[in-house]
Design an enzyme around this catalytic site. Structure first.
Site, PDB file in Angstrom:
ATOM      1  CG  LEU A 101       0.679  -8.450  12.034  1.00 36.91           C
ATOM      2  CD1 LEU A 101       0.746  -7.126  12.781  1.00 36.91           C
ATOM      3  CD2 LEU A 101      -0.672  -8.570  11.323  1.00 36.91           C
ATOM      4  CG  ASP A 102       2.065  -8.904   5.070  1.00 41.22           C
ATOM      5  OD1 ASP A 102       1.149  -9.611   4.639  1.00 41.22           O
ATOM      6  OD2 ASP A 102       2.022  -7.669   5.178  1.00 41.22           O
ATOM      7  CE  LYS A 103      11.189  -5.389   5.509  1.00 39.36           C
ATOM      8  NZ  LYS A 103      12.321  -5.622   4.617  1.00 39.36           N
ATOM      9  N   GLY A 104       4.953  -5.318   5.485  1.00 39.02           N
ATOM     10  CA  GLY A 104       4.303  -4.048   5.165  1.00 39.02           C
ATOM     11  C   GLY A 104       3.084  -3.746   6.016  1.00 39.02           C
ATOM     12  CB  THR A 105       0.753  -5.799   7.845  1.00 38.76           C
ATOM     13  OG1 THR A 105       0.426  -6.230   6.542  1.00 38.76           O
ATOM     14  CG2 THR A 105      -0.525  -5.654   8.648  1.00 38.76           C
TER      15      THR A 105
END
Ligand code: URA
Length: 231
Positions: A101-105
């Site tokens: 999951l990317d950092k902002g997710t």
């Protein structure tokens, strides 16, 4: 299970290196020296010794974690302030995330030392549903919804068909079977939408219910069996 696979699953060596170890005569099974890497063993039943020392099958561990925003998934990012691994106790820090999951997710992430399961969960071939809740910067138009559902080109490769359910105003749920880099954000960006918030709420039958941000729990034996892991 082949002896060579048993050694590598026990964390002794890679499958390649395990062949050399076996062929060099360092391994016995039930007291008999075995130099054939494909010799069949029953983990748990047969006694396998390497240089006279017993090799135990490695215990498989499975956890899910509710990743907060701002935390990185990759273990190897030396510059990340905080990774999902930091949210686990020391004894679980060798586990690997199944997909990213990317950092902002935020949201659900499965971690395990079962490489076969990671492959099954992440490879599109196995058709595992991954459901995300997304908040867009404006209401999604019907024609854009249909276009995204049919598939859009990302780096020249079309995304597989997916399903979008509109919730309220600019909130929706999107179900994918793939896990390409920043896929949801890029799919909406192609039609000119920004994703303000993104959260993975389900992966197959696994959901976050009751798990607060930053918390983790072991999968139950029944959940592991349903996913095809080894309890
Ligand atoms: N899609 C994204 O854009 N980001 C994620 O973290 C997961 C899916």
């Amino acid at each position: 299970m082949r002896l060579q696979v048993f050694l590598s699953k026990a964390g002794i060596a890679s499958r390649r290196a395990a062949i050399d170890i076996i062929e060099s005569g360092r391994v016995t099974v039930n007291g008999k020296r075995i130099i054939e890497p494909s010799h069949k063993v029953k983990p748990g039943d047969d006694t396998v010794l390497l240089d006279g020392r017993k090799i135990l099958p490695k215990k498989k561990l499975y956890v899910i974690l509710n990743k907060p925003k701002g935390v990185t998934t990759t273990k190897k990012d030396r510059f990340a302030a905080r990774t999902v691994i930091d949210l686990l106790p020391q004894a679980l820090r060798h586990l690997n995330p199944a997909g990213r999951l990317d950092k902002g997710t935020r949201g659900l992430i499965l971690l395990t030392n079962d490489g076969d399961l990671i492959n099954r969960v992440t490879h599109p071939r196995f058709n595992i549903d991954k459901i995300y809740e997304a908040t867009l910067d404006r209401r999604l138009l019907d024609r854009d919804k249909e276009r995204i559902e049919r598939g859009v080109l990302l780096n020249g490769k079309r995304t597989a068909p997916c399903a979008i359910t509109l919730k309220e105003k600019n909130r929706l749920e999107i179900t994918l079977h793939e896990g390409r880099k920043r896929q949801v954000r890029r799919m909406f960006a192609v039609s000119g939408y920004g994703v303000l918030e993104l959260k993975r709420i389900k992966e197959d039958f696994l959901s976050l219910d009751g798990l607060r941000e930053g918390e983790w729990r072991y999968l139950t034996e029944r959940e592991v069996a349903r996913l095809g892991g080894s309890p």
